[in-house]
Scaffold this motif. Structure first.
Motif, PDB file in Angstrom:
ATOM      1  N   SER A   4       0.831  -1.197   0.000  1.00  0.00           N
ATOM      2  CA  SER A   4       0.000   0.000   0.000  1.00  0.00           C
ATOM      3  C   SER A   4       0.869   1.251   0.000  1.00  0.00           C
ATOM      4  O   SER A   4       1.856   1.348   0.738  1.00  0.00           O
ATOM      5  N   ALA A  26      -0.664  -4.994  -7.876  1.00  0.00           N
ATOM      6  CA  ALA A  26      -1.882  -4.238  -7.576  1.00  0.00           C
ATOM      7  C   ALA A  26      -2.690  -4.922  -6.477  1.00  0.00           C
ATOM      8  O   ALA A  26      -3.240  -4.260  -5.586  1.00  0.00           O
ATOM      9  N   ALA A  31      -0.046   0.916  -6.667  1.00  0.00           N
ATOM     10  CA  ALA A  31      -0.595   1.521  -7.879  1.00  0.00           C
ATOM     11  C   ALA A  31       0.366   1.196  -9.010  1.00  0.00           C
ATOM     12  O   ALA A  31       1.585   1.320  -8.838  1.00  0.00           O
ATOM     13  N   VAL A  46      -5.415  -2.844 -17.798  1.00  0.00           N
ATOM     14  CA  VAL A  46      -5.822  -1.886 -16.761  1.00  0.00           C
ATOM     15  C   VAL A  46      -7.222  -2.202 -16.260  1.00  0.00           C
ATOM     16  O   VAL A  46      -7.485  -2.183 -15.049  1.00  0.00           O
ATOM     17  N   SER A  50      -8.341  -3.055 -12.492  1.00  0.00           N
ATOM     18  CA  SER A  50      -9.323  -2.179 -11.836  1.00  0.00           C
ATOM     19  C   SER A  50     -10.558  -2.950 -11.410  1.00  0.00           C
ATOM     20  O   SER A  50     -11.097  -2.728 -10.310  1.00  0.00           O
ATOM     21  N   GLY A  54      -7.949  -3.158  -7.975  1.00  0.00           N
ATOM     22  CA  GLY A  54      -6.633  -2.544  -7.973  1.00  0.00           C
ATOM     23  C   GLY A  54      -6.621  -1.189  -8.646  1.00  0.00           C
ATOM     24  O   GLY A  54      -7.632  -0.734  -9.195  1.00  0.00           O
ATOM     25  N   THR A  55      -5.481  -0.541  -8.617  1.00  0.00           N
ATOM     26  CA  THR A  55      -5.296   0.778  -9.225  1.00  0.00           C
ATOM     27  C   THR A  55      -4.232   0.687 -10.303  1.00  0.00           C
ATOM     28  O   THR A  55      -3.105   0.254 -10.041  1.00  0.00           O
ATOM     29  N   ALA A  56      -4.575   1.093 -11.535  1.00  0.00           N
ATOM     30  CA  ALA A  56      -3.623   1.001 -12.640  1.00  0.00           C
ATOM     31  C   ALA A  56      -3.957   2.013 -13.718  1.00  0.00           C
ATOM     32  O   ALA A  56      -5.115   2.412 -13.883  1.00  0.00           O
ATOM     33  N   VAL A  57      -2.934   2.443 -14.430  1.00  0.00           N
ATOM     34  CA  VAL A  57      -3.085   3.274 -15.622  1.00  0.00           C
ATOM     35  C   VAL A  57      -2.171   2.685 -16.693  1.00  0.00           C
ATOM     36  O   VAL A  57      -1.252   1.918 -16.396  1.00  0.00           O
ATOM     37  N   GLU A  79       0.971  10.744 -12.272  1.00  0.00           N
ATOM     38  CA  GLU A  79      -0.305  10.119 -11.906  1.00  0.00           C
ATOM     39  C   GLU A  79      -0.394   9.835 -10.411  1.00  0.00           C
ATOM     40  O   GLU A  79      -1.432  10.044  -9.787  1.00  0.00           O
ATOM     41  N   PHE A  80       0.733   9.361  -9.830  1.00  0.00           N
ATOM     42  CA  PHE A  80       0.686   8.878  -8.452  1.00  0.00           C
ATOM     43  C   PHE A  80       1.664   9.578  -7.514  1.00  0.00           C
ATOM     44  O   PHE A  80       1.704   9.272  -6.322  1.00  0.00           O
TER      45      PHE A  80
END
Length: 302
Positions: A4, A26, A31, A46, A50, A54-57, A79-80
């Motif tokens: 995290s 993720a 991220a 992605v 998601s 999870g968190t992804a780009v 982004e993060f």
């Protein structure tokens, strides 16, 4: 593993092993910046991450150039806000024998695997050092880079070179508390579908059938997901004391590869080694310890 608050880049993560690595990172709380040359494949990856919470780009770029590497790092930080983990997974194959291999086939593989690992690691290391909070860099080797494989001059050169760079980077980045390790995965992917010996096990996986213990243990062969746990472990605080290592993973098998080392040493009597002297000593002292080339697969049970 709890990742995290961590931010990771996984190159070549639209499918196969890369997607398994990104998904596991993720799932552990990181991220993730997913990368692929195909926009649809990247976006599908992605979405799958998601949809699982999870968190992804996605960053669609061909790994190899310095510009591509910087684009990946910039995407993570824009982004993060930071970058903690880089997984150098992107790769291609252009298999053929030495006498048939073209300059273009050689350069394409070396550019993606070797140069791409270098440029991405350099960009990530600069960012991690600026942050001053350490980091994790995980590069992907191969059994081919360790022992060779017929028809893979370009791939063997790149993968052996990656492990060599990992050993060097582990020393150079130690003061910044950035660990650098190589994993040596074996799994059912597009890259292993060309190996006839593994075909029955790949077909079994595709059919949803369980992999026999012989394949999972003696061969160390399984699904991409079987290799993903090692990536999440190396990305975690639990692996803070591990660096400069080449670690094999596949199926139920976890292994630590050795550094290349001298296996036989003899000394001349103050005059150096003449060709005749080497010819005289070789059969008795060296011949029995010559190293094998290529992977040796055990016979499957009858």
């Amino acid at each position: 593993m709890d990742l995290s608050g961590k931010v990771a880049i996984v190159t070549g993560s639209g499918r196969g092993l890369g997607l398994a690595y990104a998904t596991e990172l993720a799932r552990s709380g990181a991220a993730v910046v997913v990368n692929d040359v195909d926009a649809e494949v990247a976006e599908a990856a992605v979405k799958s991450i998601s949809d699982a919470g999870g968190t992804a780009v996605a960053e669609v770029v061909a790994v190899g150039s310095s510009e591509a590497a910087q684009a990946l790092v910039d995407r993570a930080t824009n982004e993060f806000g930071r970058l903690d983990v880089l997984v150098n997974n992107a790769g291609i194959l252009r298999d053929t024998t030495l006498w048939k291999m073209t300059d273009e086939q050689f350069d394409a593989v070396v550019t993606t695997h070797l140069r791409g690992t270098f440029t991405c690691t350099r960009a990530a290391a600069i960012r991690m050092r600026e942050q001053g909070e350490g980091g994790r860099i995980i590069c992907v080797g191969s059994p081919t880079g360790q022992v060779g494989n017929f028809g893979q001059t370009n791939y063997a050169a790149a993968k052996a070179g990656i492990v060599g760079m990992v050993r060097t980077w582990a020393m150079e980045l130690a003061r910044a508390e950035i660990t650098v390790n190589a994993i040596v995965p074996v799994a059912a992917t597009a890259m292993t579908e060309t190996i006839p010996f593994l075909q029955p096990y790949i077909e079994a996986l595709k059919a949803g059938e369980p992999m026999p213990p012989f394949a999972r243990q003696q061969l160390g062969f399984g699904s991409p997901e079987d290799a993903a746990g090692l990536v999440a472990f190396l990305a975690s605080d639990a692996a803070s004391g591990i660096t400069g290592q080449a670690i094999g993973i596949g199926g139920d098998r976890l292994a630590l590869w050795s550094h290349p080392s001298e296996v036989v040493v003899e000394f001349a009597d103050g005059t150096g080694w003449s060709p005749d002297a080497i010819a005289g000593v070789w059969p008795e002292k060296f011949a029995g310890s010559q190293q094998k080339v290529g992977q040796e697969f055990p016979e499957p049970p009858k």
